[in-house]
Design a protein around this motif. Sequence first.
Motif, PDB file in Angstrom:
ATOM      1  N   MET A   7      67.278  65.088  51.739  1.00 44.26           N
ATOM      2  CA  MET A   7      67.425  63.751  51.217  1.00 44.26           C
ATOM      3  C   MET A   7      68.873  63.548  50.771  1.00 44.26           C
ATOM      4  SD  MET A   7      65.640  61.185  50.512  1.00 44.26           S
ATOM      5  CE  MET A   7      64.801  60.055  49.581  1.00 44.26           C
ATOM      6  N   PRO A   8      69.539  62.540  51.317  1.00 42.69           N
ATOM      7  CA  PRO A   8      70.932  62.308  50.922  1.00 42.69           C
ATOM      8  C   PRO A   8      71.072  62.062  49.417  1.00 42.69           C
ATOM      9  CG  PRO A   8      70.269  60.849  52.723  1.00 42.69           C
ATOM     10  CD  PRO A   8      69.055  61.574  52.274  1.00 42.69           C
ATOM     11  N   ARG A   9      72.153  62.538  48.863  1.00 49.88           N
ATOM     12  CA  ARG A   9      72.412  62.406  47.429  1.00 49.88           C
ATOM     13  C   ARG A   9      73.120  61.118  47.064  1.00 49.88           C
ATOM     14  NH1 ARG A   9      74.374  68.568  46.121  1.00 49.88           N
ATOM     15  NH2 ARG A   9      72.280  69.404  45.847  1.00 49.88           N
ATOM     16  N   ILE A  10      73.629  60.377  48.060  1.00 54.91           N
ATOM     17  CA  ILE A  10      74.255  59.087  47.800  1.00 54.91           C
ATOM     18  C   ILE A  10      73.666  58.065  48.767  1.00 54.91           C
ATOM     19  CG2 ILE A  10      76.392  60.104  46.899  1.00 54.91           C
ATOM     20  CD1 ILE A  10      77.730  59.401  49.537  1.00 54.91           C
ATOM     21  N   SER A  11      73.874  56.813  48.461  1.00 50.89           N
ATOM     22  CA  SER A  11      73.309  55.749  49.299  1.00 50.89           C
ATOM     23  C   SER A  11      73.968  55.737  50.674  1.00 50.89           C
ATOM     24  CB  SER A  11      73.495  54.394  48.620  1.00 50.89           C
ATOM     25  OG  SER A  11      74.866  54.107  48.474  1.00 50.89           O
ATOM     26  N   LEU A  12      73.218  55.234  51.631  1.00 55.68           N
ATOM     27  CA  LEU A  12      73.712  55.111  52.990  1.00 55.68           C
ATOM     28  C   LEU A  12      74.106  53.664  53.240  1.00 55.68           C
ATOM     29  CD1 LEU A  12      71.005  57.227  54.855  1.00 55.68           C
ATOM     30  CD2 LEU A  12      73.160  57.998  53.826  1.00 55.68           C
ATOM     31  N   ILE A  13      75.246  53.479  53.846  1.00 56.88           N
ATOM     32  CA  ILE A  13      75.720  52.135  54.175  1.00 56.88           C
ATOM     33  C   ILE A  13      75.317  51.840  55.617  1.00 56.88           C
ATOM     34  CG2 ILE A  13      77.743  50.665  54.481  1.00 56.88           C
ATOM     35  CD1 ILE A  13      79.143  52.337  52.319  1.00 56.88           C
ATOM     36  N   GLU A  14      74.501  50.844  55.795  1.00 56.81           N
ATOM     37  CA  GLU A  14      74.092  50.446  57.144  1.00 56.81           C
ATOM     38  C   GLU A  14      75.257  49.718  57.817  1.00 56.81           C
ATOM     39  OE1 GLU A  14      71.364  51.349  58.686  1.00 56.81           O
ATOM     40  OE2 GLU A  14      70.658  52.407  56.895  1.00 56.81           O
ATOM     41  N   PRO A  15      75.367  49.821  59.127  1.00 57.23           N
ATOM     42  CA  PRO A  15      76.477  49.171  59.831  1.00 57.23           C
ATOM     43  C   PRO A  15      76.618  47.680  59.506  1.00 57.23           C
ATOM     44  CG  PRO A  15      75.341  50.662  61.311  1.00 57.23           C
ATOM     45  CD  PRO A  15      74.549  50.624  60.033  1.00 57.23           C
ATOM     46  N   ALA A  16      75.510  46.985  59.369  1.00 56.20           N
ATOM     47  CA  ALA A  16      75.571  45.542  59.087  1.00 56.20           C
ATOM     48  C   ALA A  16      76.148  45.248  57.705  1.00 56.20           C
ATOM     49  CB  ALA A  16      74.178  44.920  59.212  1.00 56.20           C
ATOM     50  N   GLN A  17      76.039  46.215  56.769  1.00 60.02           N
ATOM     51  CA  GLN A  17      76.555  46.012  55.421  1.00 60.02           C
ATOM     52  C   GLN A  17      77.939  46.632  55.212  1.00 60.02           C
ATOM     53  OE1 GLN A  17      73.025  46.761  55.784  1.00 60.02           O
ATOM     54  NE2 GLN A  17      72.991  44.524  55.672  1.00 60.02           N
ATOM     55  N   ALA A  18      78.403  47.386  56.196  1.00 59.05           N
ATOM     56  CA  ALA A  18      79.712  48.039  56.075  1.00 59.05           C
ATOM     57  C   ALA A  18      80.820  46.991  56.109  1.00 59.05           C
ATOM     58  CB  ALA A  18      79.895  49.044  57.203  1.00 59.05           C
ATOM     59  N   GLU A  19      81.950  47.381  55.549  1.00 52.53           N
ATOM     60  CA  GLU A  19      83.087  46.472  55.501  1.00 52.53           C
ATOM     61  C   GLU A  19      84.291  47.071  56.209  1.00 52.53           C
ATOM     62  OE1 GLU A  19      83.856  45.475  51.440  1.00 52.53           O
ATOM     63  OE2 GLU A  19      81.871  44.615  51.134  1.00 52.53           O
ATOM     64  N   GLY A  20      85.154  46.216  56.694  1.00 56.55           N
ATOM     65  CA  GLY A  20      86.451  46.600  57.242  1.00 56.55           C
ATOM     66  C   GLY A  20      86.370  47.662  58.310  1.00 56.55           C
ATOM     67  N   SER A  21      87.196  48.692  58.130  1.00 58.20           N
ATOM     68  CA  SER A  21      87.305  49.728  59.161  1.00 58.20           C
ATOM     69  C   SER A  21      86.018  50.530  59.301  1.00 58.20           C
ATOM     70  CB  SER A  21      88.485  50.652  58.883  1.00 58.20           C
ATOM     71  OG  SER A  21      88.309  51.349  57.674  1.00 58.20           O
ATOM     72  N   ALA A  22      85.267  50.693  58.218  1.00 60.42           N
ATOM     73  CA  ALA A  22      83.989  51.414  58.323  1.00 60.42           C
ATOM     74  C   ALA A  22      83.042  50.662  59.250  1.00 60.42           C
ATOM     75  CB  ALA A  22      83.357  51.605  56.949  1.00 60.42           C
ATOM     76  N   LYS A  23      83.024  49.358  59.127  1.00 56.72           N
ATOM     77  CA  LYS A  23      82.172  48.539  59.985  1.00 56.72           C
ATOM     78  C   LYS A  23      82.588  48.697  61.447  1.00 56.72           C
ATOM     79  CE  LYS A  23      80.254  43.880  60.350  1.00 56.72           C
ATOM     80  NZ  LYS A  23      78.927  44.140  59.819  1.00 56.72           N
ATOM     81  N   ARG A  24      83.888  48.646  61.704  1.00 52.83           N
ATOM     82  CA  ARG A  24      84.374  48.784  63.076  1.00 52.83           C
ATOM     83  C   ARG A  24      84.034  50.158  63.654  1.00 52.83           C
ATOM     84  NH1 ARG A  24      88.399  45.966  60.560  1.00 52.83           N
ATOM     85  NH2 ARG A  24      89.767  47.769  60.302  1.00 52.83           N
ATOM     86  N   VAL A  25      84.213  51.193  62.860  1.00 50.71           N
ATOM     87  CA  VAL A  25      83.903  52.550  63.314  1.00 50.71           C
ATOM     88  C   VAL A  25      82.411  52.666  63.616  1.00 50.71           C
ATOM     89  CG1 VAL A  25      83.715  54.959  62.554  1.00 50.71           C
ATOM     90  CG2 VAL A  25      85.835  53.700  62.178  1.00 50.71           C
ATOM     91  N   MET A  26      81.585  52.173  62.717  1.00 51.91           N
ATOM     92  CA  MET A  26      80.141  52.283  62.902  1.00 51.91           C
ATOM     93  C   MET A  26      79.666  51.459  64.094  1.00 51.91           C
ATOM     94  SD  MET A  26      79.182  52.259  58.871  1.00 51.91           S
ATOM     95  CE  MET A  26      77.486  52.813  58.879  1.00 51.91           C
ATOM     96  N   GLU A  27      80.227  50.288  64.288  1.00 53.26           N
ATOM     97  CA  GLU A  27      79.862  49.478  65.455  1.00 53.26           C
ATOM     98  C   GLU A  27      80.270  50.178  66.746  1.00 53.26           C
ATOM     99  OE1 GLU A  27      81.753  45.750  64.517  1.00 53.26           O
ATOM    100  OE2 GLU A  27      79.970  45.000  63.460  1.00 53.26           O
TER     101      GLU A  27
END
Length: 170
Positions: free
Chosen positions: A1-21
């Motif tokens: 079980m992850p110890r921190i929250s997971l950021i879904e691609p749709a909720q990611a911002e900026g470069s994280a969103k681009r990388v995840m997409e």
Amino acid sequence: MPRISLIEPAQAEGSAKRVMEGLQKQYGVVIDPVKAIAHKPELLRSLLSLTAVADGPGEIDPGFKEILNVRASILNGCHFCTQMHSNMARAHKVPADKLQGAKEGSASAAFDEKEKAALRLCEESTRNVKVSDAAFEGLKAHYSEAAIVELLGVVGAINMWNRLMVALGF
């Protein structure tokens, strides 16, 4: 079980969103560790870039790089990475005896002397960080200096991923 929250691609911002997409488009999925590391987009981009270079084209066979990834992941107790890289080894058509041999590493009869030299490097640098002179000389008998650096890059990159994954609870 992850110890921190997971950021879904749709909720990611900026470069994280681009990388995840980009990952979603390329692989059809964004794995949970990427969703966790997306909290620090610069780290995510850097890790993925390092991994692409380490596991990318070079003198070392891509399937054998996956064996090294599996071996280090086993030593580090990273079950997530062990499973993922075992699957990747199968995709690279790594023979079953070699994939099974990754459990024993350099002690396995599944590997030739050249492969065992690289596995000793993986084992020593994963367990102790320091690599013995004997292990290094064994490498020089089989690999060019560029290939040795490539091997160290593969092992260094997977050790970084393993430490993050284990600490984050994957």
